[in-house]
Motif scaffolding. Sequence first.
Motif, short mmCIF file in Angstrom:
data_model
loop_
_atom_site.label_atom_id
_atom_site.label_comp_id
_atom_site.label_asym_id
_atom_site.label_seq_id
_atom_site.Cartn_x
_atom_site.Cartn_y
_atom_site.Cartn_z
N ASN A 95 84.15 70.69 48.27
CA ASN A 95 82.44 70.13 49.07
C ASN A 95 82.62 70.81 50.66
N LEU A 96 83.04 70.84 51.20
CA LEU A 96 82.95 71.30 52.71
C LEU A 96 83.84 72.60 53.28
N LYS A 137 83.84 76.89 51.78
CA LYS A 137 83.28 77.45 52.69
C LYS A 137 82.76 77.90 50.77
N ARG A 154 77.00 58.45 43.15
CA ARG A 154 76.38 57.50 43.64
C ARG A 154 77.12 56.62 44.72
N LYS A 196 78.38 59.83 52.58
CA LYS A 196 77.67 60.56 53.00
C LYS A 196 78.06 61.48 52.70
N LEU A 197 78.35 62.33 51.53
CA LEU A 197 79.14 63.30 51.07
C LEU A 197 78.43 63.54 50.04
N VAL A 198 78.03 65.03 49.66
CA VAL A 198 76.80 65.59 49.13
C VAL A 198 78.28 66.22 48.13
N LEU A 253 69.32 69.74 44.07
CA LEU A 253 68.85 68.42 44.47
C LEU A 253 67.18 68.08 44.10
N PHE A 286 69.92 60.85 39.92
CA PHE A 286 69.20 58.93 40.60
C PHE A 286 68.57 59.42 41.15
N PRO A 306 83.77 63.87 63.57
CA PRO A 306 83.58 65.17 63.20
C PRO A 306 82.70 65.02 63.76
N MET A 355 81.09 69.34 63.53
CA MET A 355 80.70 70.49 61.89
C MET A 355 80.16 71.35 62.09
N SER A 394 78.37 78.37 59.58
CA SER A 394 77.83 79.96 59.36
C SER A 394 76.64 79.80 58.83
N LEU A 419 78.66 59.57 59.39
CA LEU A 419 80.15 58.95 59.08
C LEU A 419 79.97 58.14 60.07
N ARG A 467 66.86 69.13 54.16
CA ARG A 467 67.44 69.78 52.77
C ARG A 467 68.49 70.98 53.25
N TRP A 489 71.74 68.66 53.95
CA TRP A 489 72.31 68.76 52.27
C TRP A 489 72.70 69.47 51.26
N GLU A 490 72.02 71.10 52.12
CA GLU A 490 72.00 71.96 51.02
C GLU A 490 73.73 72.77 51.86
N MET A 524 75.49 72.21 54.35
CA MET A 524 76.52 71.85 55.04
C MET A 524 77.17 70.16 54.42
N LYS A 525 76.16 69.80 52.89
CA LYS A 525 76.84 68.62 51.82
C LYS A 525 76.82 67.24 52.76
N LEU A 526 75.95 66.88 53.41
CA LEU A 526 75.91 66.04 54.25
C LEU A 526 74.61 65.40 53.87
N VAL A 527 74.61 64.02 53.51
CA VAL A 527 73.75 63.07 53.67
C VAL A 527 73.14 62.39 54.93
N GLY A 569 72.87 58.43 57.97
CA GLY A 569 72.49 58.79 56.88
C GLY A 569 72.60 57.93 55.55
N ASN A 570 71.41 56.71 56.03
CA ASN A 570 70.86 56.26 55.42
C ASN A 570 69.95 55.84 54.57
N VAL A 571 69.81 56.77 53.37
CA VAL A 571 68.71 56.82 52.75
C VAL A 571 69.16 56.87 51.29
N LEU A 614 68.97 57.12 47.41
CA LEU A 614 69.07 57.96 47.08
C LEU A 614 67.58 58.26 45.95
#
Lengths: 317, 317
Positions: free
Chosen positions: A47-48, A50, A268, A275-277, A312, A317, B26, B28, B31, B48, B268, B271-272, B274-277, B308-310, B312
């Motif tokens: 998911n990370l 390109k 979920r 913490k990964l989308v 999103l 959920f 990490p 991250m 681009s 993380l 957003r 999330w979109e 970098m795919k990170l919550v 990243g505690n949210v 959902l």
Amino acid sequence: MMTHAPNRENIQQAHELIAPFIHRTPIMTSSALNAISGAELYFKCENLQKIGAFKARGALNAVLSLPGQDRVNGIATHSSGNHAQAIAWAAAKVGTKAFIVMPDNSPLVKIKAVEGYGAEITFCKNTPEERESTVLQIVERTGATFIHPFNNYEVITGQATVAKELIEDSDPALDVIVAPVGGGGLLSGTALSARYFSPGTKVYAAEPEGAADAVLSFRNGRIEKAPYVNTIADGLLTYLGDKTFPIIHGHVADVLTVSDQEIIDAMRLLWERMKLVVEPSGAVSLAMVLKNKALFEGKRIGIVISGGNVDLGRLPF
Amino acid sequence: MMTHAPNRENIQQAHELIAPFIHRTPIMTSSALNAISGAELYFKCENLQKIGAFKARGALNAVLSLPGQDRVNGIATHSSGNHAQAIAWAAAKVGTKAFIVMPDNSPLVKIKAVEGYGAEITFCKNTPEERESTVLQIVERTGATFIHPFNNYEVITGQATVAKELIEDSDPALDVIVAPVGGGGLLSGTALSARYFSPGTKVYAAEPEGAADAVLSFRNGRIEKAPYVNTIADGLLTYLGDKTFPIIHGHVADVLTVSDQEIIDAMRLLWERMKLVVEPSGAVSLAMVLKNKALFEGKRIGIVISGGNVDLGRLPF
């Protein structure tokens, strides 16, 4: 064009070819998910990658493997999903045009992503026949080269680099690698990399109950269609091809299915605990491992998180 | 208990003390976000981290720094957020009890997380007075040691290890580090680590408009309260303390504010793209950099993603 399933050298060469352009994605762990599963889980985070999915690897390998005269008029494909973005991105990397056929009901977020890589989009009705006839017309009109999303040996070879990296970055060797299966490009590449680079590692496939063609094909020994198609895992709707099926049939330990609720629960967990989308298709492998705890108990398991492209505004959920 | 702001050796020793228990998170890059910002962004992914936020560092350093007799009766604190989880986790690590005072309107997901680390929760009304009097009663009854969420030098020293790692893992040196500011534990630690380990790196703070106490305090040279408190960034509601304010006033380049819509837009993107919550508080730094492009153009910028505690089930998009 390769006319045989990739061998060890093909995969090594493909990896060298694409490595300068792709991420060597991290392998992440979670003590919470290890406790829940009763196993040691190593998540390969495509998911990370390109374009947000492993599809970048196969598309780029296919594009870079084309002789110059087959690239100059552009690349064509049909896809509403990650392969569309992957081809658009790969074509831009080599400075040629991408022609993408997308269903006219594709989500706006995916249309925008493909446009963002500079591709030319042609819309059609969302039937396999319409998609194929539309892309054929484009190929005839433009001279572009068609690259299939999975039933293509260069694509399979590119997808095999996911498991190659996972194997190289794991010590001691993994007992198991689990990958999701749709058309089988990722799964067949995973099976071949395990065979060549870590022969003691078994490969299992995870498939949604609502697109259960691979499990039928695997057991019956021939390509079958799903009895019905209805799943949230929108990256896994297709059935196997004549290039992916024999590799899967020959080298995969088993194909096991999960329900949509199990996919959503696993998704979920990945979002909340890691913490990964992750998109639904990317959570299918974890769902399968959690469903079959006795089978995997105490094992070192590589789990391929195949992608993270999710709308999103429309979460389950 | 430390009675002075941490020096270089304090931070180095704290890092050695907590390193076996925490993740070296990490860094991250993206681009896409580099293109959007016009700068080189290096995201330090504390979402993380253990318990999903940098707070694990400060809480653990504070708990591990206590003499044995001050640990034996347990640790007490009041928090509805990440510090509650961090203390519960840190207490469990050293085998002592955690007593957490939480407002009776805390989200169930946060209550469950604290319970999951084995802490004892006492509920109270959600006013500062109730929270403080309740925790005082617990300290008197149990003999537990109170650890403040930010106005505590051991906590500040632990939080300083975020920037220490970011600096050590960046080559060449960063021009800027941006951290969010609530009570100032992370920000003051970041400012000190930059001063000690990368003196050429400027530290900026990012604050929500709806909790704009730090910007007032920074400009007026004394601790101020926010004119009003109303922001989605629920980790940043508090005002500075007498231990954090002087460090911030002395060593931070500037404090700049962002609106809730800018925070949501940045969240957003994370999330979109970098795919990170990332929780709202964790997106405030990126929001600030994107709002001040001219100031940061072309610079190498470390951005602390604080957590990243949210929930959902209650996302702002």
